[in-house]
Design a protein around this motif. Structure first.
Motif, PDB file in Angstrom:
ATOM      1  N   CYS A  97       0.848  -1.192   0.000  1.00  0.00           N
ATOM      2  CA  CYS A  97       0.000   0.000   0.000  1.00  0.00           C
ATOM      3  C   CYS A  97       0.887   1.247   0.000  1.00  0.00           C
ATOM      4  O   CYS A  97       2.066   1.184   0.341  1.00  0.00           O
ATOM      5  N   ALA A  98       0.300   2.367  -0.393  1.00  0.00           N
ATOM      6  CA  ALA A  98       1.024   3.634  -0.325  1.00  0.00           C
ATOM      7  C   ALA A  98       1.252   3.982   1.141  1.00  0.00           C
ATOM      8  O   ALA A  98       0.309   4.033   1.928  1.00  0.00           O
ATOM      9  N   SER A  99       2.491   4.214   1.532  1.00  0.00           N
ATOM     10  CA  SER A  99       2.831   4.453   2.935  1.00  0.00           C
ATOM     11  C   SER A  99       2.598   5.908   3.314  1.00  0.00           C
ATOM     12  O   SER A  99       2.792   6.817   2.506  1.00  0.00           O
ATOM     13  N   VAL A 100       2.194   6.120   4.567  1.00  0.00           N
ATOM     14  CA  VAL A 100       2.000   7.470   5.106  1.00  0.00           C
ATOM     15  C   VAL A 100       2.453   7.477   6.562  1.00  0.00           C
ATOM     16  O   VAL A 100       1.858   6.786   7.402  1.00  0.00           O
ATOM     17  N   ALA A 101       3.487   8.199   6.867  1.00  0.00           N
ATOM     18  CA  ALA A 101       3.894   8.524   8.244  1.00  0.00           C
ATOM     19  C   ALA A 101       3.782   7.355   9.218  1.00  0.00           C
ATOM     20  O   ALA A 101       3.064   7.430  10.214  1.00  0.00           O
ATOM     21  N   GLY A 102       4.492   6.289   8.945  1.00  0.00           N
ATOM     22  CA  GLY A 102       4.500   5.166   9.873  1.00  0.00           C
ATOM     23  C   GLY A 102       3.495   4.086   9.557  1.00  0.00           C
ATOM     24  O   GLY A 102       3.586   2.975  10.107  1.00  0.00           O
ATOM     25  N   PHE A 103       2.526   4.364   8.710  1.00  0.00           N
ATOM     26  CA  PHE A 103       1.572   3.348   8.275  1.00  0.00           C
ATOM     27  C   PHE A 103       2.018   2.829   6.908  1.00  0.00           C
ATOM     28  O   PHE A 103       2.061   3.568   5.924  1.00  0.00           O
ATOM     29  N   GLY A 104       2.358   1.552   6.847  1.00  0.00           N
ATOM     30  CA  GLY A 104       2.762   0.919   5.601  1.00  0.00           C
ATOM     31  C   GLY A 104       2.589  -0.575   5.740  1.00  0.00           C
ATOM     32  O   GLY A 104       3.074  -1.176   6.705  1.00  0.00           O
ATOM     33  N   CYS A 105       1.897  -1.187   4.798  1.00  0.00           N
ATOM     34  CA  CYS A 105       1.582  -2.604   4.947  1.00  0.00           C
ATOM     35  C   CYS A 105       1.226  -3.185   3.582  1.00  0.00           C
ATOM     36  O   CYS A 105       0.973  -2.448   2.631  1.00  0.00           O
ATOM     37  N   PRO A 106       1.184  -4.511   3.472  1.00  0.00           N
ATOM     38  CA  PRO A 106       0.737  -5.118   2.216  1.00  0.00           C
ATOM     39  C   PRO A 106      -0.778  -5.032   2.068  1.00  0.00           C
ATOM     40  O   PRO A 106      -1.519  -5.001   3.061  1.00  0.00           O
ATOM     41  N   LEU A 107      -1.216  -4.996   0.845  1.00  0.00           N
ATOM     42  CA  LEU A 107      -2.646  -5.051   0.535  1.00  0.00           C
ATOM     43  C   LEU A 107      -3.194  -6.423   0.910  1.00  0.00           C
ATOM     44  O   LEU A 107      -2.569  -7.451   0.648  1.00  0.00           O
ATOM     45  N   VAL A 108      -4.363  -6.446   1.535  1.00  0.00           N
ATOM     46  CA  VAL A 108      -5.088  -7.683   1.815  1.00  0.00           C
ATOM     47  C   VAL A 108      -6.288  -7.746   0.869  1.00  0.00           C
ATOM     48  O   VAL A 108      -6.957  -6.736   0.638  1.00  0.00           O
ATOM     49  N   VAL A 109      -6.532  -8.922   0.304  1.00  0.00           N
ATOM     50  CA  VAL A 109      -7.613  -9.075  -0.675  1.00  0.00           C
ATOM     51  C   VAL A 109      -8.506 -10.249  -0.292  1.00  0.00           C
ATOM     52  O   VAL A 109      -8.084 -11.181   0.387  1.00  0.00           O
ATOM     53  N   THR A 110      -9.741 -10.163  -0.732  1.00  0.00           N
ATOM     54  CA  THR A 110     -10.651 -11.303  -0.669  1.00  0.00           C
ATOM     55  C   THR A 110     -10.768 -11.891  -2.068  1.00  0.00           C
ATOM     56  O   THR A 110     -10.523 -11.210  -3.068  1.00  0.00           O
ATOM     57  N   MET A 111     -11.143 -13.159  -2.138  1.00  0.00           N
ATOM     58  CA  MET A 111     -11.268 -13.841  -3.426  1.00  0.00           C
ATOM     59  C   MET A 111     -12.625 -14.513  -3.536  1.00  0.00           C
ATOM     60  O   MET A 111     -13.137 -15.074  -2.569  1.00  0.00           O
ATOM     61  N   ARG A 112     -13.188 -14.442  -4.736  1.00  0.00           N
ATOM     62  CA  ARG A 112     -14.383 -15.210  -5.052  1.00  0.00           C
ATOM     63  C   ARG A 112     -14.159 -15.932  -6.375  1.00  0.00           C
ATOM     64  O   ARG A 112     -13.667 -15.313  -7.339  1.00  0.00           O
ATOM     65  N   PRO A 113     -14.492 -17.216  -6.469  1.00  0.00           N
ATOM     66  CA  PRO A 113     -14.399 -17.915  -7.757  1.00  0.00           C
ATOM     67  C   PRO A 113     -15.562 -17.498  -8.644  1.00  0.00           C
ATOM     68  O   PRO A 113     -16.724 -17.570  -8.226  1.00  0.00           O
ATOM     69  N   ILE A 114     -15.262 -17.066  -9.862  1.00  0.00           N
ATOM     70  CA  ILE A 114     -16.288 -16.583 -10.783  1.00  0.00           C
ATOM     71  C   ILE A 114     -16.232 -17.411 -12.064  1.00  0.00           C
ATOM     72  O   ILE A 114     -15.159 -17.540 -12.674  1.00  0.00           O
ATOM     73  N   PRO A 115     -17.349 -17.985 -12.497  1.00  0.00           N
ATOM     74  CA  PRO A 115     -17.344 -18.696 -13.783  1.00  0.00           C
ATOM     75  C   PRO A 115     -16.856 -17.788 -14.899  1.00  0.00           C
ATOM     76  O   PRO A 115     -17.237 -16.611 -14.979  1.00  0.00           O
ATOM     77  N   ARG A 116     -16.013 -18.330 -15.760  1.00  0.00           N
ATOM     78  CA  ARG A 116     -15.369 -17.532 -16.811  1.00  0.00           C
ATOM     79  C   ARG A 116     -16.388 -16.763 -17.652  1.00  0.00           C
ATOM     80  O   ARG A 116     -16.155 -15.616 -18.027  1.00  0.00           O
ATOM     81  N   ASP A 117     -17.522 -17.382 -17.939  1.00  0.00           N
ATOM     82  CA  ASP A 117     -18.487 -16.733 -18.830  1.00  0.00           C
ATOM     83  C   ASP A 117     -19.295 -15.630 -18.136  1.00  0.00           C
ATOM     84  O   ASP A 117     -20.099 -14.959 -18.772  1.00  0.00           O
ATOM     85  N   LYS A 118     -19.063 -15.423 -16.833  1.00  0.00           N
ATOM     86  CA  LYS A 118     -19.787 -14.372 -16.116  1.00  0.00           C
ATOM     87  C   LYS A 118     -18.880 -13.223 -15.682  1.00  0.00           C
ATOM     88  O   LYS A 118     -19.322 -12.316 -14.986  1.00  0.00           O
ATOM     89  N   LEU A 119     -17.623 -13.259 -16.131  1.00  0.00           N
ATOM     90  CA  LEU A 119     -16.681 -12.231 -15.690  1.00  0.00           C
ATOM     91  C   LEU A 119     -17.127 -10.827 -16.081  1.00  0.00           C
ATOM     92  O   LEU A 119     -17.166  -9.916 -15.246  1.00  0.00           O
ATOM     93  N   GLU A 120     -17.432 -10.639 -17.355  1.00  0.00           N
ATOM     94  CA  GLU A 120     -17.756  -9.282 -17.806  1.00  0.00           C
ATOM     95  C   GLU A 120     -19.045  -8.779 -17.159  1.00  0.00           C
ATOM     96  O   GLU A 120     -19.114  -7.616 -16.729  1.00  0.00           O
TER      97      GLU A 120
END
Length: 615
Positions: A153-176
Motif C-alpha cells: 500500500c502507499a505508505s504514510v507517516a509510519g503506516f505501511g503494509c501489504p494489501l489484503v484481498v478477498t477472493m471469489r471464484p467466478i465462472p469464466r463466462d460471467k466475468l464481464e
C-alpha cells in the motif's frame, strides 16, 4: 449490541447508530431498515489519527473511510453474551495480543482514542447475487478467506503494509457481467483489482488464507480478487502503536454513514474485460470509451496502401490486447531490423526503427524498463541512432542495446531469465516491429523470396522460448506476413499474400498487430497505451486500487507520444545513415515507397487526433 459514535468533522452533526453483527448476516444487510451498511472499526490514539486518515485516503480501495469520531466521543458498547463471539482485537506495539467481547475495561484509554469507520464488503455480496453466482462460503458462520499480497500500500507517516484481498471464484463466462454489475454499484470498492492467477499478487496457495477459510475454485472458475478492509489490521500492526483496537475479522457494524467521496469511475461507462494471458491466467479491464478509441486506432492503421492483401490478416482487437498486456508489463524488450537491401550497407530499411523508437519512448514515459535487441552487425548503427535521437529530442532517455547470438539449446532461456531461472524473467513482454521472421524452412525471406538469413541473428529463438516461459508475453507488428510474430496468421499469409507459401513467418507472437506500414503499428501502440493510462478504470486496476490516481496525462506522457515533427526527425536520421525505403530502395524521406509528407505525416496526425479527442 449497539454503540454510538459522534462524527463531527466534515460530516452532518448527528449520532450514528452502529450495530455489531457477525458476517454471516451480510446477505440480508441491503434490506435493513434505514439503508444501513456493513462497516468495520479501527480505534487509534488521537496522535495517530491525522496520519491514519491520510493513509486511508491514499488507499481508498481497501480502506474506504466513511467517517471518524472526535477523541473519546463514542460510547463503549456493553457486552452481548448472546453472540459468544469476540467482537474486537487488541493490538500492543504492533502485535495482536487478544480478542475481546467488549472494550468496557479499557474505557480510560478510549478517552484519548479516535474511532474510524470503514465501509465493508456488503455491496459485493449483493452483486454476486444479482449476477447469479451462489455464495460459496466454506461454512454458514465462517467468513470467506482473505490473503496478504506482496503488493505494498502507499505508505504514510509510519503506516505501511501489504494489501489484503478477498477472493471469489467466478465462472469464466460471467466475468464481464460481474465487472459491469460491480461498476453499476457506483462505489470504487465495488470493482475487482485482479482477475486471474493468484501468484501475480504474490499469493502462493489459495487453500491457505491468512484470514478466514478458503473458498474452492471449480473447473471453469477464474479467481477474482477485491481489496479488503482487513488491510486495516495490517496497517495497525505496521505502526507499532502501544495500544489500538479493531473490529474482529468476520465482525462488522451497521451504519447509515455514506461515502464522503464519489467515485469518478461511473462517468467512464461500463468496463470491458479482456484475456491478456493464458499462462499465467490474467484478465484486464478498461472503460468502454477508451476501448472504442483503441479500436478506432486499429481501423486507421489497417488500411492497405501497397495493396498487399493485409486485410485478410487482420484479427479484431489484437492492438487492444497487445496494449493491455504492455500496460501491465514492467520490463519490455523491443526488436526491429529487416535487412531486405542485402546488396547495400547498411541493408536495413526505413520501416521498423521509427515505430520501435516511438513505442520505446512512450514505454519509458510510463516508467517501464525498455531494452532493444538488434543484430550484432547492426549494433554500431543503432548506437549512433540512439545518440542522435537523444540529441534531436526523439528520445528523452537512452535505450539500452543488446545482441543475441544463440548457441546452446538453453541460450534463449538464459538470455530471457535471471540466471536462466524461468521463475525470474528479465522481461514481461517482447515486441517485434518490422523484424525479419524465420520461415518454416528455417530461412529468412524478403518479399521477393530472396533468402537473407545470413544477415539475421537468431532473435526468433527468444520469441519461441517465450512461448514456454510463464509470465512473458509477445507482440509482433507486421505489414506483409514475413515479419517476426506473424506466425500467428501464417495460414492467411500463405493463402492471400504474394509468395506467402515461401516467405510466411513460422514464429508466432501472442498478439499480431497488422498495419499498412509497420511503423504505424508502433505509433498506434504508443497511442493506445496513452489512452489506457489516462483511463481511470484501467488505472485503478493497474495500481490495485492503492495509492493516489495518476493525473490524466501525467507529466511527460503527451510529450512522449509520436508526433509529426519527431517522426520526421527520426526518418531524417535514417536517411543520413543511408537507410533505404523498403519497396523502392531509395535513400530519401519515404517508407515502403510512400512519401513522409502527405502519407506518413498524415497517418501520425490521424492517430494523434483520435488520442487527443479522448484526452
Amino acid at each position: 449490541m449497539t454503540f454510538t459514535l459522534h462524527l463531527r468533522a466534515r460530516l452532518p452533526a448527528a449520532l450514528r447508530s452502529l450495530t455489531l453483527q457477525k458476517k454471516s448476516n451480510m446477505r440480508n444487510m441491503s434490506s435493513v431498515a434505514g439503508g444501513l451498511r456493513a462497516a468495520s472499526v479501527v480505534l487509534l490514539h488521537e496522535s495517530l489519527a491525522p496520519a491514519f486518515e491520510r493513509f486511508c485516503q491514499a488507499n481508498r480501495g481497501p480502506l474506504p473511510l466513511l467517517g471518524r469520531s472526535q477523541p473519546g466521543a463514542w460510547t463503549v458498547p456493553a457486552p452481548d453474551s448472546r453472540t459468544g463471539h469476540p467482537q474486537f482485537q487488541k493490538y500492543e506495539s504492533g502485535a495482536c495480543t487478544g480478542s475481546l467481547m467488549s472494550l468496557e475495561e479499557h474505557s480510560e484509554q478510549l478517552k484519548d482514542m479516535v474511532a474510524f469507520v470503514l465501509r465493508g464488503s456488503g455491496p459485493l455480496e449483493g452483486v454476486l447475487e444479482k449476477v447469479g453466482i451462489p455464495t460459496r462460503n466454506p461454512a454458514a458462520h465462517s467468513p470467506a478467506g482473505a490473503y496478504k499480497t506482496t503488493v505494498p500500500c502507499a505508505s504514510v507517516a509510519g503506516f505501511g503494509c501489504p494489501l489484503v484481498v478477498t477472493m471469489r471464484p467466478i465462472p469464466r463466462d460471467k466475468l464481464e457481467r460481474l465487472v459491469q454489475t460491480c461498476c453499476s454499484v457506483g462505489a470504487e470498492q465495488g470493482l475487482p483489482i485482479h482477475m486471474g492467477a493468484p501468484e501475480l499478487l504474490g499469493i502462493k496457495d489459495l487453500s491457505q488464507p491468512d484470514y478466514g477459510d478458503p473458498v474452492v475454485c471449480q473447473p471453469g472458475d477464474v479467481p477474482v480478487f477485491w481489496p479488503s478492509t482487513l488491510t486495516s489490521l495490517e496497517a495497525v500492526s505496521s505502526c507499532k502503536t502501544p495500544l489500538a483496537f479493531t473490529s474482529a475479522p468476520g465482525c462488522t457494524v451497521m451504519t447509515d454513514l455514506k461515502d464522503t467521496e464519489a467515485s469518478g469511475l461511473a462517468t467512464e461507462g461500463f468496463p470491458e474485460v479482456h484475456l491478456i494471458s493464458q499462462d499465467p491466467l490474467h484478465y484486464s479491464i478498461a472503460s468502454a470509451p477508451a476501448i472504442r478509441k483503441i479500436r478506432e486506432l486499429e481501423a486507421i492503421i489497417g488500411i492497405d496502401p501497397g495493396n498487399r492483401g493485409i486485410g485478410h490478416l487482420l484479427c479484431k482487437d489484437e492492438l487492444l490486447r497487445a496494449s493491455l498486456s504492455l500496460s501491465h508489463a514492467r520490463s519490455v524488450l523491443i526488436t526491429t531490423g529487416f535487412p531486405t537491401h542485402f546488396k547495400h550497407d547498411p541493408p536495413e530499411e526505413t520501416d521498423g526503427p521509427p515505430g520501435a523508437f516511438a513505442l520505446a519512448a512512450f514505454l519509458q514515459a510510463l516508467e517501464k524498463q525498455v531494452s532493444m535487441v538488434v543484430d550484432r552487425r547492426a549494433l554500431g548503427l543503432y548506437e549512433q541512432l540512439v545518440e542522435e535521437a537523444l540529441e534531436h529530442g526523439v528520445l528523452h532517455t537512452r535505450i539500452p542495446l543488446v545482441t543475441y547470438q544463440g548457441g546452446s539449446a538453453g541460450a534463449a532461456q538464459t538470455f530471457l531469465c535471471k540466471d536462466g531461472d524461468p521463475r525470474s524473467p528479465r522481461f514481461d513482454h517482447l515486441v517485434a516491429i518490422e523484424r525479419t521472421g524465420r520461415a518454416a524452412d528455417g530461412n529468412h525471406y524478403n518479399a521477393r523470396k530472396v533468402n537473407i538469413r545470413h544477415l539475421a541473428d537468431p532473435i526468433d529463438d527468444l520469441f519461441l522460448a517465450a512461448q514456454k516461459l510463464p509470465g512473458i508475453s509477445s507482440t509482433g507488428v507486421g505489414d506483409g506476413g514475413n515479419e517476426l510474430g506473424m506466425g500467428k496468421v501464417k495460414e492467411a499469409v500463405k493463402k492471400h499474400i504474394r509468395n506467402g507459401d515461401v516467405i510466411a513467418c513460422d514464429v508466432a507472437a501472442d498478439f499480431a498487430v497488422i498495419a499498412g506500414v509497420s511503423n504505424w503499428g508502433g505509433y498506434a501502440l504508443a497511442c493506445a497505451l496513452y489512452l489506457l493510462n489516462t483511463c481511470e478504470t484501467h488505472g485503478r486496476y493497474l495500481r490495485k486500487a492503492i495509492g493516489p490516481p495518476r493525473a490524466a496525462g501525467a507529466p511527460g506522457w503527451a510529450q512522449a507520444l509520436p508526433s509529426v515533427t519527431k517522426e520526421e526527425k527520426m526518418l531524417g536520421l535514417l536517411v543520413q545513415h543511408e537507410v533505404r525505403s523498403g519497396v523502392t530502395g531509395n535513400v530519401g524521406m519515404e517508407v515502403d515507397g510512400l512519401p513522409f509528407h502527405g502519407t506518413h505525416a498524415q497517418m501520425v496526425q490521424k492517430l494523434l487526433d483520435v488520442t487527443a479527442a479522448w484526452a
